[in-house]
Motif scaffolding. Sequence first.
Motif, PDB file in Angstrom:
ATOM      1  N   ASP A   1     -16.779   1.391   0.576  1.00  0.00           N
ATOM      2  CA  ASP A   1     -16.094   0.102   0.373  1.00  0.00           C
ATOM      3  C   ASP A   1     -15.373  -0.322   1.659  1.00  0.00           C
ATOM      4  O   ASP A   1     -14.144  -0.224   1.769  1.00  0.00           O
ATOM      5  CB  ASP A   1     -15.076   0.207  -0.776  1.00  0.00           C
ATOM      6  CG  ASP A   1     -15.748   0.448  -2.121  1.00  0.00           C
ATOM      7  OD1 ASP A   1     -16.986   0.336  -2.196  1.00  0.00           O
ATOM      8  OD2 ASP A   1     -15.024   0.747  -3.096  1.00  0.00           O
ATOM      9  N   GLU A   2     -16.145  -0.838   2.622  1.00  0.00           N
ATOM     10  CA  GLU A   2     -15.597  -1.172   3.949  1.00  0.00           C
ATOM     11  C   GLU A   2     -14.429  -2.140   3.842  1.00  0.00           C
ATOM     12  O   GLU A   2     -13.371  -1.941   4.447  1.00  0.00           O
ATOM     13  CB  GLU A   2     -16.676  -1.824   4.838  1.00  0.00           C
ATOM     14  CG  GLU A   2     -17.974  -1.053   4.936  1.00  0.00           C
ATOM     15  CD  GLU A   2     -17.934   0.037   5.993  1.00  0.00           C
ATOM     16  OE1 GLU A   2     -17.111  -0.062   6.912  1.00  0.00           O
ATOM     17  OE2 GLU A   2     -18.734   0.985   5.870  1.00  0.00           O
ATOM     18  N   GLU A   3     -14.629  -3.207   3.069  1.00  0.00           N
ATOM     19  CA  GLU A   3     -13.629  -4.275   3.035  1.00  0.00           C
ATOM     20  C   GLU A   3     -12.307  -3.786   2.440  1.00  0.00           C
ATOM     21  O   GLU A   3     -11.246  -3.975   3.032  1.00  0.00           O
ATOM     22  CB  GLU A   3     -14.175  -5.451   2.216  1.00  0.00           C
ATOM     23  CG  GLU A   3     -13.512  -6.765   2.531  1.00  0.00           C
ATOM     24  CD  GLU A   3     -14.074  -7.899   1.663  1.00  0.00           C
ATOM     25  OE1 GLU A   3     -13.326  -8.838   1.377  1.00  0.00           O
ATOM     26  OE2 GLU A   3     -15.260  -7.810   1.264  1.00  0.00           O
ATOM     27  N   ARG A   4     -12.403  -3.114   1.270  1.00  0.00           N
ATOM     28  CA  ARG A   4     -11.193  -2.638   0.606  1.00  0.00           C
ATOM     29  C   ARG A   4     -10.437  -1.633   1.480  1.00  0.00           C
ATOM     30  O   ARG A   4      -9.220  -1.719   1.644  1.00  0.00           O
ATOM     31  CB  ARG A   4     -11.558  -1.988  -0.751  1.00  0.00           C
ATOM     32  CG  ARG A   4     -10.369  -1.372  -1.479  1.00  0.00           C
ATOM     33  CD  ARG A   4     -10.757  -0.824  -2.863  1.00  0.00           C
ATOM     34  NE  ARG A   4     -11.788   0.205  -2.814  1.00  0.00           N
ATOM     35  CZ  ARG A   4     -11.560   1.488  -2.527  1.00  0.00           C
ATOM     36  NH1 ARG A   4     -10.343   1.895  -2.269  1.00  0.00           N
ATOM     37  NH2 ARG A   4     -12.554   2.356  -2.497  1.00  0.00           N
ATOM     38  N   VAL A   5     -11.185  -0.684   2.086  1.00  0.00           N
ATOM     39  CA  VAL A   5     -10.515   0.378   2.846  1.00  0.00           C
ATOM     40  C   VAL A   5      -9.963  -0.149   4.172  1.00  0.00           C
ATOM     41  O   VAL A   5      -8.857   0.204   4.583  1.00  0.00           O
ATOM     42  CB  VAL A   5     -11.468   1.579   3.066  1.00  0.00           C
ATOM     43  CG1 VAL A   5     -10.775   2.663   3.877  1.00  0.00           C
ATOM     44  CG2 VAL A   5     -11.933   2.136   1.732  1.00  0.00           C
ATOM     45  N   ASN A   6     -10.731  -1.022   4.843  1.00  0.00           N
ATOM     46  CA  ASN A   6     -10.218  -1.594   6.090  1.00  0.00           C
ATOM     47  C   ASN A   6      -8.961  -2.434   5.838  1.00  0.00           C
ATOM     48  O   ASN A   6      -8.020  -2.395   6.633  1.00  0.00           O
ATOM     49  CB  ASN A   6     -11.295  -2.449   6.772  1.00  0.00           C
ATOM     50  CG  ASN A   6     -12.227  -1.614   7.626  1.00  0.00           C
ATOM     51  OD1 ASN A   6     -11.784  -0.841   8.484  1.00  0.00           O
ATOM     52  ND2 ASN A   6     -13.527  -1.740   7.402  1.00  0.00           N
ATOM     53  N   ALA A   7      -8.942  -3.179   4.716  1.00  0.00           N
ATOM     54  CA  ALA A   7      -7.756  -3.973   4.378  1.00  0.00           C
ATOM     55  C   ALA A   7      -6.563  -3.049   4.137  1.00  0.00           C
ATOM     56  O   ALA A   7      -5.434  -3.354   4.546  1.00  0.00           O
ATOM     57  CB  ALA A   7      -8.030  -4.820   3.138  1.00  0.00           C
ATOM     58  N   ALA A   8      -6.807  -1.905   3.493  1.00  0.00           N
ATOM     59  CA  ALA A   8      -5.722  -0.959   3.225  1.00  0.00           C
ATOM     60  C   ALA A   8      -5.185  -0.374   4.526  1.00  0.00           C
ATOM     61  O   ALA A   8      -3.968  -0.239   4.714  1.00  0.00           O
ATOM     62  CB  ALA A   8      -6.217   0.163   2.309  1.00  0.00           C
ATOM     63  N   PHE A   9      -6.087  -0.033   5.453  1.00  0.00           N
ATOM     64  CA  PHE A   9      -5.641   0.502   6.743  1.00  0.00           C
ATOM     65  C   PHE A   9      -4.788  -0.537   7.464  1.00  0.00           C
ATOM     66  O   PHE A   9      -3.697  -0.243   7.962  1.00  0.00           O
ATOM     67  CB  PHE A   9      -6.839   0.905   7.612  1.00  0.00           C
ATOM     68  CG  PHE A   9      -6.437   1.277   9.013  1.00  0.00           C
ATOM     69  CD1 PHE A   9      -5.869   2.514   9.274  1.00  0.00           C
ATOM     70  CD2 PHE A   9      -6.593   0.383  10.064  1.00  0.00           C
ATOM     71  CE1 PHE A   9      -5.453   2.857  10.550  1.00  0.00           C
ATOM     72  CE2 PHE A   9      -6.184   0.715  11.348  1.00  0.00           C
ATOM     73  CZ  PHE A   9      -5.616   1.952  11.592  1.00  0.00           C
ATOM     74  N   GLU A  10      -5.287  -1.769   7.507  1.00  0.00           N
ATOM     75  CA  GLU A  10      -4.579  -2.841   8.222  1.00  0.00           C
ATOM     76  C   GLU A  10      -3.196  -3.072   7.603  1.00  0.00           C
ATOM     77  O   GLU A  10      -2.199  -3.215   8.314  1.00  0.00           O
ATOM     78  CB  GLU A  10      -5.434  -4.111   8.188  1.00  0.00           C
ATOM     79  CG  GLU A  10      -5.026  -5.177   9.155  1.00  0.00           C
ATOM     80  CD  GLU A  10      -4.778  -4.661  10.577  1.00  0.00           C
ATOM     81  OE1 GLU A  10      -3.712  -5.001  11.114  1.00  0.00           O
ATOM     82  OE2 GLU A  10      -5.620  -3.921  11.138  1.00  0.00           O
ATOM     83  N   ASP A  11      -3.141  -3.061   6.263  1.00  0.00           N
ATOM     84  CA  ASP A  11      -1.868  -3.243   5.569  1.00  0.00           C
ATOM     85  C   ASP A  11      -0.893  -2.122   5.920  1.00  0.00           C
ATOM     86  O   ASP A  11       0.285  -2.375   6.200  1.00  0.00           O
ATOM     87  CB  ASP A  11      -2.122  -3.269   4.047  1.00  0.00           C
ATOM     88  CG  ASP A  11      -0.840  -3.359   3.241  1.00  0.00           C
ATOM     89  OD1 ASP A  11      -0.325  -4.481   3.098  1.00  0.00           O
ATOM     90  OD2 ASP A  11      -0.349  -2.309   2.774  1.00  0.00           O
ATOM     91  N   ALA A  12      -1.392  -0.878   5.941  1.00  0.00           N
ATOM     92  CA  ALA A  12      -0.521   0.270   6.220  1.00  0.00           C
ATOM     93  C   ALA A  12      -0.002   0.227   7.657  1.00  0.00           C
ATOM     94  O   ALA A  12       1.180   0.509   7.908  1.00  0.00           O
ATOM     95  CB  ALA A  12      -1.279   1.578   5.965  1.00  0.00           C
ATOM     96  N   VAL A  13      -0.863  -0.133   8.620  1.00  0.00           N
ATOM     97  CA  VAL A  13      -0.426  -0.183  10.020  1.00  0.00           C
ATOM     98  C   VAL A  13       0.591  -1.311  10.210  1.00  0.00           C
ATOM     99  O   VAL A  13       1.599  -1.149  10.898  1.00  0.00           O
ATOM    100  CB  VAL A  13      -1.624  -0.363  10.976  1.00  0.00           C
ATOM    101  CG1 VAL A  13      -1.132  -0.563  12.403  1.00  0.00           C
ATOM    102  CG2 VAL A  13      -2.531   0.842  10.912  1.00  0.00           C
ATOM    103  N   THR A  14       0.340  -2.461   9.555  1.00  0.00           N
ATOM    104  CA  THR A  14       1.267  -3.585   9.661  1.00  0.00           C
ATOM    105  C   THR A  14       2.645  -3.194   9.125  1.00  0.00           C
ATOM    106  O   THR A  14       3.676  -3.514   9.723  1.00  0.00           O
ATOM    107  CB  THR A  14       0.718  -4.806   8.890  1.00  0.00           C
ATOM    108  OG1 THR A  14      -0.606  -5.067   9.362  1.00  0.00           O
ATOM    109  CG2 THR A  14       1.566  -6.036   9.109  1.00  0.00           C
ATOM    110  N   GLU A  15       2.661  -2.487   7.991  1.00  0.00           N
ATOM    111  CA  GLU A  15       3.928  -2.028   7.419  1.00  0.00           C
ATOM    112  C   GLU A  15       4.649  -1.078   8.368  1.00  0.00           C
ATOM    113  O   GLU A  15       5.865  -1.142   8.544  1.00  0.00           O
ATOM    114  CB  GLU A  15       3.685  -1.303   6.084  1.00  0.00           C
ATOM    115  CG  GLU A  15       3.719  -2.199   4.889  1.00  0.00           C
ATOM    116  CD  GLU A  15       4.986  -3.033   4.797  1.00  0.00           C
ATOM    117  OE1 GLU A  15       6.078  -2.457   4.652  1.00  0.00           O
ATOM    118  OE2 GLU A  15       4.888  -4.272   4.882  1.00  0.00           O
ATOM    119  N   LEU A  16       3.878  -0.161   8.981  1.00  0.00           N
ATOM    120  CA  LEU A  16       4.483   0.788   9.914  1.00  0.00           C
ATOM    121  C   LEU A  16       5.080   0.050  11.108  1.00  0.00           C
ATOM    122  O   LEU A  16       6.198   0.354  11.551  1.00  0.00           O
ATOM    123  CB  LEU A  16       3.435   1.804  10.379  1.00  0.00           C
ATOM    124  CG  LEU A  16       3.929   2.840  11.386  1.00  0.00           C
ATOM    125  CD1 LEU A  16       5.034   3.710  10.791  1.00  0.00           C
ATOM    126  CD2 LEU A  16       2.778   3.724  11.873  1.00  0.00           C
TER     127      LEU A  16
END
Lengths: 199, 199
Positions: A172-187
């Motif tokens: 699930d490229e889209e779901r997982v990439n969105a999760a990574f981006e969200d986590a890095v943005t939060e950090l």
Amino acid sequence: MTERVDGRKLRYVHRRGEMLRAATEHALDHGLEDLTLRKVAQAVGVSHATLVHHFTTKEQLITEIVEGVLAETLAVPDLPLDHPDPLREVWRRATGAEGRRHIKLFAAIIAQAVYGDPVLRKAVASSMRQRTQLIADGLVLRGCPRTSAQPIATSVLAAVRGLLVDLITTGDEERVNAAFEDAVTELERRLAELPGQGA
Amino acid sequence: MTERVDGRKLRYVHRRGEMLRAATEHALDHGLEDLTLRKVAQAVGVSHATLVHHFTTKEQLITEIVEGVLAETLAVPDLPLDHPDPLREVWRRATGAEGRRHIKLFAAIIAQAVYGDPVLRKAVASSMRQRTQLIADGLVLRGCPRTSAQPIATSVLAAVRGLLVDLITTGDEERVNAAFEDAVTELERRLAELPGQGA
């Protein structure tokens, strides 16, 4: 040239390195389960006796493969500690074709480590602690207090590993990439809110 | 009593369930690598023929073990969606002795899934998506917008899985527990800052 100094020894070293690289390629393609000295010898194109001469046991060969793979996985060689965007760089590399092969083998190594292979478990534990320390050092460089740096580094690394496993099992490229981006943005937001980091 | 209605069929069902439970226990202790119908038959105390009669192939038996373990791992049965502190409850359960056995087998399942066992891979993918959806639904109940809920759920689940693997390979209880606590606290802070959640 060094090669002239002790050609015989150097050929020995080269040959061993070549065999290790070929055996690592075999493991990257097929995992650890299928890794016998006989199959590796066949894949590498040397005799079983030659392989035994250089690595003694299957365990020794696996240990050396594992150390190499752990050093490669989730690491970007020569990534400077003060790189402006290290996590996205690690992610970009790990989600590429070569990175995914390493993540797969990493998963196989973890599985074998947790079922009691003490040599593998030690190698994995030491690699996890080293990698965590590297991220913690990078966070401190960005102004993160030492006391927060270790827990953040531990969970960032855990999240990246977990997301990569999600990616290679679900696709699930889209779901997982969105999760990574969200986590890095939060950090990034969290780091920006540290005292002394204000705009 | 139901047993009187069709005793023969019910004994069959009970026996199959018992065998599956015993085989799952064997896998929890030794991983999937060592799982042959012959060894399971021995551990369960039935004949090889009986096991084949009930499960046909090793693959069928493994599939059923995996489905059970995936349903158990990272899940708290009957945990209500509106539980006040679901993540700490999941963590408490997963880091207990029984939870750790499941995490180990989960690691073995992942390893086998990524090296191309399509049945396992499908089971793992479906389990990951379901679990993510459950967490996302819980976040929406807490006021999180639908668009953010899925990426947050994906990375929370990845972080928890990654931290559990860190814990069982390194044994660094203090470091990993501190990371989990830090991550949950950050998530709580983030959810509290959502519009309409102010004190």
